[in-house]
Write an enzyme that holds these catalytic residues in place. Structure first.
Site, mmCIF file in Angstrom:
data_model
loop_
_atom_site.group_PDB
_atom_site.id
_atom_site.type_symbol
_atom_site.label_atom_id
_atom_site.label_comp_id
_atom_site.label_asym_id
_atom_site.label_seq_id
_atom_site.Cartn_x
_atom_site.Cartn_y
_atom_site.Cartn_z
ATOM 1 N N VAL A 62 -20.849 0.130 -5.060
ATOM 2 C CA VAL A 62 -21.023 -1.308 -4.865
ATOM 3 C C VAL A 62 -22.471 -1.625 -4.483
ATOM 4 O O VAL A 62 -23.091 -2.546 -5.031
ATOM 5 C CB VAL A 62 -20.075 -1.836 -3.760
ATOM 6 C CG1 VAL A 62 -20.282 -3.323 -3.537
ATOM 7 C CG2 VAL A 62 -18.625 -1.553 -4.120
ATOM 8 N N LYS B 177 0.862 -1.178 0.000
ATOM 9 C CA LYS B 177 0.000 0.000 0.000
ATOM 10 C C LYS B 177 0.903 1.234 0.000
ATOM 11 O O LYS B 177 2.056 1.154 0.446
ATOM 12 C CB LYS B 177 -0.859 0.010 1.274
ATOM 13 C CG LYS B 177 -2.106 0.845 1.188
ATOM 14 C CD LYS B 177 -3.275 0.081 0.646
ATOM 15 C CE LYS B 177 -4.498 0.969 0.488
ATOM 16 N NZ LYS B 177 -5.649 0.227 -0.010
ATOM 17 N N GLY C 49 -25.938 1.850 2.402
ATOM 18 C CA GLY C 49 -25.037 2.487 1.443
ATOM 19 C C GLY C 49 -25.274 1.914 0.058
ATOM 20 O O GLY C 49 -24.950 0.760 -0.209
ATOM 21 N N VAL C 50 -25.875 2.734 -0.807
ATOM 22 C CA VAL C 50 -26.146 2.245 -2.167
ATOM 23 C C VAL C 50 -25.368 3.087 -3.177
ATOM 24 O O VAL C 50 -25.904 3.623 -4.133
ATOM 25 C CB VAL C 50 -27.667 2.191 -2.486
ATOM 26 C CG1 VAL C 50 -28.301 1.007 -1.799
ATOM 27 C CG2 VAL C 50 -28.376 3.484 -2.090
ATOM 28 N N GLY C 51 -24.059 3.181 -2.901
ATOM 29 C CA GLY C 51 -23.145 3.877 -3.813
ATOM 30 C C GLY C 51 -22.717 2.927 -4.912
ATOM 31 O O GLY C 51 -23.511 2.110 -5.396
HETATM 32 P P1 NAD Z 1 -19.287 4.812 -2.474
HETATM 33 O O1 NAD Z 1 -18.685 6.014 -1.842
HETATM 34 O O2 NAD Z 1 -19.581 4.809 -3.923
HETATM 35 O O3 NAD Z 1 -20.663 4.445 -1.725
HETATM 36 C C1 NAD Z 1 -20.851 4.565 -0.357
HETATM 37 C C2 NAD Z 1 -22.280 5.004 -0.140
HETATM 38 O O4 NAD Z 1 -22.531 4.996 1.270
HETATM 39 C C3 NAD Z 1 -22.583 6.416 -0.640
HETATM 40 O O5 NAD Z 1 -23.761 6.396 -1.433
HETATM 41 C C4 NAD Z 1 -22.771 7.229 0.642
HETATM 42 O O6 NAD Z 1 -23.709 8.275 0.496
HETATM 43 C C5 NAD Z 1 -23.274 6.165 1.588
HETATM 44 N N1 NAD Z 1 -23.084 6.468 3.014
HETATM 45 C C6 NAD Z 1 -22.065 7.142 3.608
HETATM 46 N N2 NAD Z 1 -22.287 7.223 4.930
HETATM 47 C C7 NAD Z 1 -23.445 6.558 5.188
HETATM 48 C C8 NAD Z 1 -24.187 6.289 6.359
HETATM 49 N N3 NAD Z 1 -23.787 6.712 7.559
HETATM 50 N N4 NAD Z 1 -25.343 5.588 6.241
HETATM 51 C C9 NAD Z 1 -25.771 5.152 5.039
HETATM 52 N N5 NAD Z 1 -25.102 5.392 3.884
HETATM 53 C C10 NAD Z 1 -23.958 6.087 3.965
HETATM 54 O O7 NAD Z 1 -18.323 3.606 -2.066
HETATM 55 P P2 NAD Z 1 -18.266 2.169 -2.743
HETATM 56 O O8 NAD Z 1 -17.197 2.147 -3.768
HETATM 57 O O9 NAD Z 1 -19.638 1.719 -3.085
HETATM 58 O O10 NAD Z 1 -17.701 1.322 -1.511
HETATM 59 C C11 NAD Z 1 -18.540 0.989 -0.423
HETATM 60 C C12 NAD Z 1 -17.723 0.267 0.638
HETATM 61 O O11 NAD Z 1 -17.159 -0.928 0.071
HETATM 62 C C13 NAD Z 1 -16.535 1.055 1.183
HETATM 63 O O12 NAD Z 1 -16.336 0.691 2.535
HETATM 64 C C14 NAD Z 1 -15.369 0.543 0.351
HETATM 65 O O13 NAD Z 1 -14.139 0.701 1.030
HETATM 66 C C15 NAD Z 1 -15.740 -0.910 0.207
HETATM 67 N N6 NAD Z 1 -15.145 -1.562 -0.977
HETATM 68 C C16 NAD Z 1 -15.390 -1.102 -2.213
HETATM 69 C C17 NAD Z 1 -14.846 -1.739 -3.315
HETATM 70 C C18 NAD Z 1 -15.126 -1.274 -4.722
HETATM 71 O O14 NAD Z 1 -14.881 -2.044 -5.673
HETATM 72 N N7 NAD Z 1 -15.649 -0.061 -4.913
HETATM 73 C C19 NAD Z 1 -14.021 -2.867 -3.140
HETATM 74 C C20 NAD Z 1 -13.795 -3.345 -1.852
HETATM 75 C C21 NAD Z 1 -14.360 -2.676 -0.777
#
Ligand code: NAD
Length: 365
Positions: free
Chosen positions: A195, A94, A191-193
């Site tokens: 992933v 990292k 969290g519906v971002g």
């Molecule tokens: P993202 O930022 O696109 O989505 C996160 C979502 O969570 C956002 O829509 C945000 O508004 C919401 N959020 C934030 N705080 C919140 C709360 N208190 N309550 C409810 N919703 C809340 O992130 P992502 O890329 O979808 O990743 C989500 C998680 O998965 C993170 O922890 C990330 O580290 C982990 N992750 C992601 C990947 C990847 O491929 N993107 C891979 C491994 C792990």
């Protein structure tokens, strides 16, 4: 790795850097400084027994250098475990760049950083992490080929991460309910971002009853409408009666407060570092009879996607490899139940066992 950590006792006040490396089993740390671009970075290579160390670069305004060092040591070790448990021939590494991503970033800074990455001659492969975009990585790529996550290559890892999470959730269901069907199960996705929304899509296709929460109301409404999911208030969230809780937003949502309230029989989501205190909350979950899919094992689709880029493998390969997360989680949970040890500990053991075995027998890539 534990075989290293248990044998060496260091006085960290006397040996704050190499002592800490030895305690955590790190191989190499590169401290980077460049006055012209303002670059101050630390690259940590934790373990390369299985292959070159892969892990993203994070830009973060750390309070001090010790915080940055601790973060990069912790995150790089986490990558060793994640890459190992996923069956990838990759080690863990990292990098952190110290500074505010809003002000410090420039092409020159990332090119200079790229030269430092290149000086490691492929021992470390970098990618995006918090505060870093695919465009930033194109600047790094001007100085080194040891970089993945470039535009037009393996692309956004989120769909593969969501697919792996979905498969891991099904494995938990197989053990907890006797069938891996999620049809009719009440599943809450927090969290519906990137992933979370792909996960909702998989779950709805299987006719699960999906409830969603997000602090972004625009995203929340869009996902609810698109996939026919129900919105729940984030304040009612942890008291909601559900079968499966899928954390896909923040870390540390499994803590003293939430564990006393959560009514679910499975926790399976993509968020990193879900357990606030692993040793406490991992054990507490097991005692409550809840199946917990260890975060770094179930969310490995992202790194699988990166590996496909390293090796020039097609998207189908990444999807197939992510499907294997089903078997990985099934094995972890079965072994946890047989040995009466929390799932997070079993995952660590399996990851360590694979590295130990590789030390003895050379595996083909
Ligand atoms: P993202 O930022 O696109 O989505 C996160 C979502 O969570 C956002 O829509 C945000 O508004 C919401 N959020 C934030 N705080 C919140 C709360 N208190 N309550 C409810 N919703 C809340 O992130 P992502 O890329 O979808 O990743 C989500 C998680 O998965 C993170 O922890 C990330 O580290 C982990 N992750 C992601 C990947 C990847 O491929 N993107 C891979 C491994 C792990």
């Amino acid at each position: 790795m534990s075989e290293i950590t248990t044998e060496i006792v260091n006085d960290l006040s006397m040996n704050p850097v190499i002592g800490q490396m030895a305690n955590m089993g790190h191989e190499q740390i590169l401290f980077c400084n460049d006055a012209a671009t303002g670059l101050k970075a630390i690259i940590a290579v934790h373990n390369t027994v299985l292959g070159p160390a892969l892990g993203g670069t994070r830009v973060w305004a750390y309070n001090n250098e010790m915080d940055a060092l601790n973060d990069v040591l912790r995150l790089s070790r986490g990558m060793t475990y994640k890459n190992s448990i996923s069956g990838l021939n990759l080690g863990g590494g990292k990098a952190v760049i110290i500074g505010d991503a809003k002000t410090i970033k420039s092409e020159a800074l990332f090119r200079r950083f790229g030269r430092f990455v290149n000086s490691l001659a492929g021992n470390y492969i970098t990618a995006e992490d918090v505060g870093v975009s695919p465009i930033d990585m194109t600047h790094v790529n001007k100085e080194t080929n040891h970089v993945v996550g470039l535009p037009g290559k393996s692309g956004d890892p989120s769909p593969v991460t969501a697919y792996g999470t979905y498969m891991g959730m099904k494995a938990c269901a197989k053990i907890q309910y006797g069938s891996d069907s999620l049809n009719g199960k009440k599943i809450v996705v927090q969290g519906v971002g990137h992933v979370g929304q792909y996960l909702v899509e998989y779950l709805r296709k299987e006719n699960a009853t999906v409830y969603i929460a997000d602090i972004n109301s625009e995203t929340l409404n869009r996902v609810a409408q698109k996939y026919g999911a129900h919105i729940i208030d984030k304040d009612e969230f942890y008291d909601f009666d559900m079968d499966i809780y899928a954390p896909c937003a923040l870390g540390a949502t499994i803590n003293d407060d939430t564990l006393s309230r959560l009514k679910c029989s499975i926790i399976a989501g993509a968020a990193n570092n879900q357990l606030k205190v692993e040793s406490v909350h991992g054990l507490e979950i097991m005692k409550k009879g809840i199946i917990y899919a260890p975060d770094y094992a179930i969310n490995a689709g992202g790194v699988i996607n990166c590996f496909s880029e390293v090796k020039g493998l097609p998207a189908e390969w990444a999807q197939q490899k992510a499907a294997e997360i089903y078997t990985t989680i099934l094995n972890i949970v079965k072994r946890s139940q047989e040995e009466h040890i929390p799932t997070y500990q079993i995952a660590n053991k399996i990851a360590e066992e694979r590295i130990k075995a590789k030390r003895i027998v050379e595996l083909p890539l």
